[in-house]
Design an enzyme around this catalytic site. Structure first.
Site, PDB file in Angstrom:
ATOM      1  N   ASP A  80       0.837  -1.195   0.000  1.00  0.00           N
ATOM      2  CA  ASP A  80       0.000   0.000   0.000  1.00  0.00           C
ATOM      3  C   ASP A  80       0.876   1.250   0.000  1.00  0.00           C
ATOM      4  O   ASP A  80       1.966   1.242  -0.570  1.00  0.00           O
ATOM      5  CB  ASP A  80      -0.928  -0.026   1.223  1.00  0.00           C
ATOM      6  CG  ASP A  80      -2.313   0.521   0.912  1.00  0.00           C
ATOM      7  OD1 ASP A  80      -2.424   1.753   0.731  1.00  0.00           O
ATOM      8  OD2 ASP A  80      -3.273  -0.263   0.845  1.00  0.00           O
TER       9      ASP A  80
ATOM     10  N   HIS B  87      -3.588   5.969   3.375  1.00  0.00           N
ATOM     11  CA  HIS B  87      -4.382   4.832   2.923  1.00  0.00           C
ATOM     12  C   HIS B  87      -3.870   3.523   3.530  1.00  0.00           C
ATOM     13  O   HIS B  87      -4.648   2.711   4.056  1.00  0.00           O
ATOM     14  CB  HIS B  87      -4.356   4.774   1.395  1.00  0.00           C
ATOM     15  CG  HIS B  87      -5.284   3.781   0.781  1.00  0.00           C
ATOM     16  ND1 HIS B  87      -4.952   2.449   0.602  1.00  0.00           N
ATOM     17  CD2 HIS B  87      -6.547   3.918   0.286  1.00  0.00           C
ATOM     18  CE1 HIS B  87      -5.951   1.823   0.020  1.00  0.00           C
ATOM     19  NE2 HIS B  87      -6.929   2.678  -0.189  1.00  0.00           N
TER      20      HIS B  87
ATOM     21  N   SER C 254     -11.198  -0.837  -0.923  1.00  0.00           N
ATOM     22  CA  SER C 254      -9.944  -0.907  -0.164  1.00  0.00           C
ATOM     23  C   SER C 254     -10.199  -1.183   1.302  1.00  0.00           C
ATOM     24  O   SER C 254      -9.353  -1.758   1.995  1.00  0.00           O
ATOM     25  CB  SER C 254      -9.171   0.414  -0.294  1.00  0.00           C
ATOM     26  OG  SER C 254      -8.619   0.569  -1.560  1.00  0.00           O
TER      27      SER C 254
END
Length: 279
Positions: free
Chosen positions: A17, A50, A221
């Site tokens: 990520d 994220h 996600s």
């Protein structure tokens, strides 16, 4: 590479990520980190947020929130590869190198699961092919690869790579499936494969933030790491399960939401059904 010895016998989960912030909820369970972007840092960091959020959904202990915002598998440890930059962009080469790195550490850190909450949004068949081949090589080495269906839906054929791979476990968002307002990627793939495989909630999920607190984010996600964490719990109960066996267990622990197969997959995963059936 930043690394430390494992404490306990938890399941190792690799996260590809934007990196990871050493949030208090991760305790000392970030056991390896490598940056595959231009900065090449040896110290865990996340300049986007994220990756930290995804990792929190998987393994946050909820310590800061006194248990209110706890990840699915807080007993697991994390191996983090930063493959996306500050803007959330990356290249296929970084993904391939990160997967090779993770495979090399598989035995050392008891890595059983790879979470990939990213997807190629361009129209390059070459990029998609590279990503699919890379995740399938990891799968063939026995790793359980869990990927996002992407947020390009709900039109048919909108599942992003590498989630369009036949082998990996592809996750959509159960609350983002609406034909008008939904964004969860839907199948079939170009190879006429039914995708996603299953769905989990993905709207307004609260988890660890790179600010050191918590934040709410939405998308496939956020659905994907829930499945990764639940799989870790399953493996804690039955560590001998193969990736194919795990995938089949998921199939029979899903409940239909009434959508077509190429929108919901097998349905929404029932965590309690999955874990109780393994006892």
């Amino acid at each position: 590479m930043h690394s430390q010895s494992i404490t306990g016998a938890g399941i190792g989960i690799a996260v590809l990520d934007t990196g990871i912030y050493p949030h208090i909820d991760f305790d000392r369970r970030i056991i390896a980190f490598r940056d595959f972007t231009a900065r090449h840092s040896l110290i865990p960091y996340d300049d986007n947020g994220h990756g930290t959020h995804v990792a929190g959904i998987i393994a946050g202990s909820g310590k800061l929130s006194r248990g209110r915002y706890c990840g699915k598998a807080p007993g697991s440890h994390l191996i983090c590869a930063k493959i996306l930059d500050k803007q959330g962009n990356g290249i296929a080469k970084n993904v391939v190198e990160a997967l090779q790195w993770i495979c090399s550490l598989k035995a050392k850190y008891n890595i059983r699961i790879i979470n990939i909450s990213i997807g190629a949004t361009g129209n390059s068949a070459k990029t998609a092919s590279i990503l699919i081949r890379a995740v399938e090589e990891a799968w063939d080495k026995g790793l359980i690869v869990v990927t996002a269906a992407g947020n390009m839906g709900p039109s048919p054929g909108s599942v992003t790579a590498p989630g369009s791979s036949r082998k990996v476990i592809t996750v959509g968002s159960s609350d983002l499936l609406d034909a008008c307002k939904g964004i969860s990627g839907c199948g079939p793939t170009e190879d006429c494969i039914c995708k996603p495989d299953l769905v989990m909630p993905g709207a307004g999920i609260i988890a660890c933030s790179s600010s050191g607190s918590y934040a709410a984010k939405s998308g496939t996600s956020m659905s994907t790491p829930q499945v990764s964490g639940i799989i870790a719990l399953l493996l804690e109960q039955e560590p001998e399960l193969t990736n194919v066996e795990v995938k089949m267990r998921l199939k029979y622990a899903c409940r239909s939401l009434g959508y077509p197969r190429n929108r919901q997959g097998w349905g929404q995963l029932d965590e309690n059904l999955l874990l109780s059936s393994s006892k």
